[in-house]
Design a protein around this motif. Structure first.
Motif, PDB file in Angstrom:
ATOM      1  N   VAL A  56       0.827  -1.218   0.000  1.00  0.00           N
ATOM      2  CA  VAL A  56       0.000   0.000   0.000  1.00  0.00           C
ATOM      3  C   VAL A  56       0.855   1.259   0.000  1.00  0.00           C
ATOM      4  N   ALA A  57       1.949   1.256   0.756  1.00  0.00           N
ATOM      5  CA  ALA A  57       2.794   2.450   0.851  1.00  0.00           C
ATOM      6  C   ALA A  57       3.354   2.857  -0.507  1.00  0.00           C
ATOM      7  N   GLY A  58       3.514   1.889  -1.408  1.00  0.00           N
ATOM      8  CA  GLY A  58       4.061   2.191  -2.723  1.00  0.00           C
ATOM      9  C   GLY A  58       3.018   2.492  -3.775  1.00  0.00           C
ATOM     10  N   LEU A  59       1.749   2.554  -3.379  1.00  0.00           N
ATOM     11  CA  LEU A  59       0.678   2.842  -4.328  1.00  0.00           C
ATOM     12  C   LEU A  59       0.817   4.262  -4.850  1.00  0.00           C
ATOM     13  N   CYS A  60       0.832   4.417  -6.154  1.00  0.00           N
ATOM     14  CA  CYS A  60       1.035   5.735  -6.773  1.00  0.00           C
ATOM     15  C   CYS A  60      -0.294   6.342  -7.205  1.00  0.00           C
ATOM     16  N   ILE A  61      -0.327   7.646  -7.248  1.00  0.00           N
ATOM     17  CA  ILE A  61      -1.559   8.347  -7.616  1.00  0.00           C
ATOM     18  C   ILE A  61      -2.005   7.975  -9.017  1.00  0.00           C
ATOM     19  N   HIS A  62      -1.058   7.802  -9.943  1.00  0.00           N
ATOM     20  CA  HIS A  62      -1.434   7.517 -11.328  1.00  0.00           C
ATOM     21  C   HIS A  62      -2.100   6.139 -11.475  1.00  0.00           C
ATOM     22  N   GLU A  63      -2.039   5.331 -10.400  1.00  0.00           N
ATOM     23  CA  GLU A  63      -2.696   4.028 -10.423  1.00  0.00           C
ATOM     24  C   GLU A  63      -4.188   4.120 -10.075  1.00  0.00           C
ATOM     25  N   LEU A  64      -4.625   5.281  -9.680  1.00  0.00           N
ATOM     26  CA  LEU A  64      -6.040   5.466  -9.316  1.00  0.00           C
ATOM     27  C   LEU A  64      -6.870   5.687 -10.576  1.00  0.00           C
ATOM     28  N   THR A  65      -6.946   4.658 -11.386  1.00  0.00           N
ATOM     29  CA  THR A  65      -7.690   4.749 -12.637  1.00  0.00           C
ATOM     30  C   THR A  65      -9.100   4.203 -12.461  1.00  0.00           C
ATOM     31  N   LYS A  66      -9.942   4.523 -13.427  1.00  0.00           N
ATOM     32  CA  LYS A  66     -11.332   4.062 -13.369  1.00  0.00           C
ATOM     33  C   LYS A  66     -11.411   2.547 -13.290  1.00  0.00           C
ATOM     34  N   ASP A  67     -10.655   1.852 -14.122  1.00  0.00           N
ATOM     35  CA  ASP A  67     -10.750   0.397 -14.181  1.00  0.00           C
ATOM     36  C   ASP A  67     -10.259  -0.255 -12.887  1.00  0.00           C
ATOM     37  N   ARG A  68      -9.141   0.225 -12.352  1.00  0.00           N
ATOM     38  CA  ARG A  68      -8.605  -0.371 -11.127  1.00  0.00           C
ATOM     39  C   ARG A  68      -9.500  -0.068  -9.926  1.00  0.00           C
ATOM     40  N   MET A  69     -10.031   1.139  -9.879  1.00  0.00           N
ATOM     41  CA  MET A  69     -10.934   1.492  -8.785  1.00  0.00           C
ATOM     42  C   MET A  69     -12.220   0.673  -8.861  1.00  0.00           C
ATOM     43  N   ARG A  70     -12.719   0.505 -10.069  1.00  0.00           N
ATOM     44  CA  ARG A  70     -13.961  -0.251 -10.238  1.00  0.00           C
ATOM     45  C   ARG A  70     -13.767  -1.708  -9.811  1.00  0.00           C
ATOM     46  N   SER A  71     -12.635  -2.297 -10.155  1.00  0.00           N
ATOM     47  CA  SER A  71     -12.359  -3.682  -9.775  1.00  0.00           C
ATOM     48  C   SER A  71     -12.233  -3.811  -8.258  1.00  0.00           C
ATOM     49  N   ALA A  72     -11.563  -2.836  -7.641  1.00  0.00           N
ATOM     50  CA  ALA A  72     -11.379  -2.875  -6.197  1.00  0.00           C
ATOM     51  C   ALA A  72     -12.716  -2.750  -5.478  1.00  0.00           C
ATOM     52  N   PHE A  73     -13.570  -1.845  -5.926  1.00  0.00           N
ATOM     53  CA  PHE A  73     -14.862  -1.671  -5.281  1.00  0.00           C
ATOM     54  C   PHE A  73     -15.764  -2.877  -5.508  1.00  0.00           C
ATOM     55  N   ALA A  74     -15.634  -3.534  -6.672  1.00  0.00           N
ATOM     56  CA  ALA A  74     -16.423  -4.742  -6.930  1.00  0.00           C
ATOM     57  C   ALA A  74     -16.031  -5.841  -5.956  1.00  0.00           C
ATOM     58  N   ALA A  75     -14.733  -5.983  -5.697  1.00  0.00           N
ATOM     59  CA  ALA A  75     -14.265  -6.988  -4.731  1.00  0.00           C
ATOM     60  C   ALA A  75     -14.709  -6.627  -3.317  1.00  0.00           C
ATOM     61  N   TYR A  76     -14.652  -5.353  -2.982  1.00  0.00           N
ATOM     62  CA  TYR A  76     -15.068  -4.891  -1.655  1.00  0.00           C
ATOM     63  C   TYR A  76     -16.562  -5.153  -1.440  1.00  0.00           C
ATOM     64  N   ALA A  77     -17.357  -4.973  -2.500  1.00  0.00           N
ATOM     65  CA  ALA A  77     -18.809  -5.119  -2.395  1.00  0.00           C
ATOM     66  C   ALA A  77     -19.225  -6.560  -2.102  1.00  0.00           C
ATOM     67  N   GLU A  78     -18.360  -7.515  -2.402  1.00  0.00           N
ATOM     68  CA  GLU A  78     -18.712  -8.917  -2.187  1.00  0.00           C
ATOM     69  C   GLU A  78     -18.840  -9.259  -0.709  1.00  0.00           C
TER      70      GLU A  78
END
Length: 344
Positions: A56-78
Motif C-alpha cells: 500500500v505504501a508504494g501505491l502511486c496516484i497515477h494508479e487510481l484509474t477508473k478500471d482499477r478502482m472499479r475492480s477494487a470496489f467490486a471486490a469490496y462489495a462482495e
C-alpha cells in the motif's frame, strides 16, 4: 480462548499523498471516529488495488484509474453491506476530489464508479418553503380567543423539533428543568429512546422562543408559577414541571401534540408534502437532513439524534450527498428565527 482480546493488527504504512490528505482533513477538526473511518475506508480499497498491505505504501496516484478502482470496489462489495460501500465510496470521492484540486490527479474517477442506491426508506424532510409556511400558519393563531389556540406554545414545539431533533415522546416527557442555560444559549437534557439520555446544545434564538412560550404560560396559568425574583421564564416553574402543556395546563398529550401540528399543516396548505403518518417525526428528519447538508459528521449526527448506530445516521448523509465535519449550530433553519417575532 473465549473472552480473550484479539491481537491488534499492525498499522498499514500509508503513501505520502494520503498522509497529505489526512493532514488537510485534520485542519477541519473531524471527530476521532471520522478520522478513523477515513483511514479504514482508504485501507480497504488500497489493499485490494495494491495486492497486499505491504504494497500500500508504494501505491502511486497515477494508479487510481477508473478500471482499477472499479475492480477494487467490486471486490469490496462482495463482503460488505450497501451502507459500508456508500460510506467507502464517499471517502474515496472526497480523497480523489482533494487530489484533483491539488492538481495531483488528472480527473476524479469516482463518478464513474457504481455505488448502491440510497434506501427507499430514507427519511423525507420538509423543504424550507414548507417549514416557512408551517410557521406562518402557527403564527396566524396569535391573538386567538380560543383556549385551544396557543401560537407561542405550538411555535416552541415546532422549533424544538426542527432545531433539536426531538422525538414525539421526548417532547412529551421534557420538563422545564431540562433547559440549562449557558453563556451562549442552553443545554437541553433529553431523556431519549431506550432510557438513553443525551444533551443537546440549543442556540439563543430557540431559547428566546421557549422563553416567550413560558411567559405566556405564566399568564394563562398563574397558579402554576413559583414565587421567585428571577426574571428568567424557566425559573418561574418547578424544574419537574412539564415543558409543554395542553389547554388545561397539564402535560401535553400525544393526541394534542399531533393534532396541533397536523392542523398547522392543513392550514398552511402543505399537508400533501408530508409522508403518511409523519408529523413530529418529519420535523426530526428535517433537523437531521439540514445538519447533514451543513456537513455535520456522521458521528456527531448520531449523538445529536440519539441513534444507537452510525448506520442509521449515515442515511441522512447519503441523502444530502455531502462530506462530513462536525458542528451543532450550523442548522440553517435557525435563520427562520432571525425575522421579527410576532407581538405578545
Amino acid at each position: 480462548m473465549p473472552g480473550s482480546v484479539p491481537p491488534k493488527l499492525p498499522a498499514v504504512a500509508l503513501p505520502g499523498w494520503f498522509a497529505d490528505f489526512l493532514a488537510d482533513r485534520a485542519i477541519r477538526k473531524p471527530s476521532p471516529h471520522t478520522s478513523k473511518a477515513y483511514r479504514q475506508d482508504f485501507e480497504a480499497i488500497a489493499v485490494l488495488m495494491a495486492g497486499s498491505t505491504d504494497a500500500v505504501a508504494g501505491l502511486c496516484i497515477h494508479e487510481l484509474t477508473k478500471d482499477r478502482m472499479r475492480s477494487a470496489f467490486a471486490a469490496y462489495a462482495e463482503t460488505h453491506s450497501a451502507a459500508s460501500i456508500r460510506r467507502c465510496w464517499s471517502t474515496w470521492n472526497t480523497l480523489c476530489t482533494f487530489l484533483f484540486t491539488a492538481e495531483l490527479l488528472d480527473a476524479n474517477p469516482m463518478p464513474l464508479i457504481g455505488r448502491p442506491k440510497v434506501p427507499k426508506s430514507l427519511p423525507k424532510s420538509y423543504p424550507a418553503s414548507a417549514v416557512t409556511d408551517l410557521v406562518a400558519a402557527i403564527d396566524a393563531d396569535h391573538g386567538s380567543t380560543r383556549a385551544s389556540d396557543w401560537s407561542e406554545r405550538d411555535r416552541a414545539i415546532v422549533f424544538t423539533s426542527l432545531l433539536a431533533g426531538l422525538r414525539a415522546d421526548e417532547l412529551l416527557n421534557a420538563n422545564v428543568g431540562d433547559i440549562r442555560r449557558t453563556n451562549d444559549g442552553a443545554i437541553l437534557h433529553v431523556r431519549g429512546k431506550g432510557n438513553k439520555d443525551r444533551r443537546l446544545p440549543i442556540g439563543p434564538e430557540l431559547l428566546d422562543v421557549l422563553d416567550d412560550y413560558l411567559r405566556t404560560r405564566s399568564n394563562r396559568f398563574p397558579q402554576t408559577r413559583r414565587r421567585t425574583s428571577n426574571t428568567k421564564a424557566p425559573s418561574s416553574f418547578s424544574p419537574t414541571a412539564p415543558l409543554f402543556v395542553g389547554a388545561d395546563g397539564d402535560r401535553i398529550t400525544r393526541g394534542t401534540l399531533q393534532y396541533r401540528i397536523l392542523r398547522a399543516f392543513k392550514r398552511a396548505g402543505i399537508n400533501g408534502e408530508r409522508a403518511s403518518g409523519a408529523l413530529v417525526h418529519g420535523l426530526r428528519h428535517t433537523f437531521a437532513t439540514e445538519l447533514a447538508n451543513a456537513n455535520v459528521s456522521v458521528y456527531t449526527l448520531m449523538k445529536l439524534m440519539g441513534h444507537e448506530s452510525m448506520v442509521t445516521s449515515q442515511r441522512y448523509v447519503d441523502g444530502a450527498g455531502t462530506e462530513t465535519r462536525s458542528a451543532a449550530e450550523l442548522n440553517p433553519l435557525y435563520g427562520l428565527l432571525s425575522d421579527e417575532k410576532p407581538p405578545l
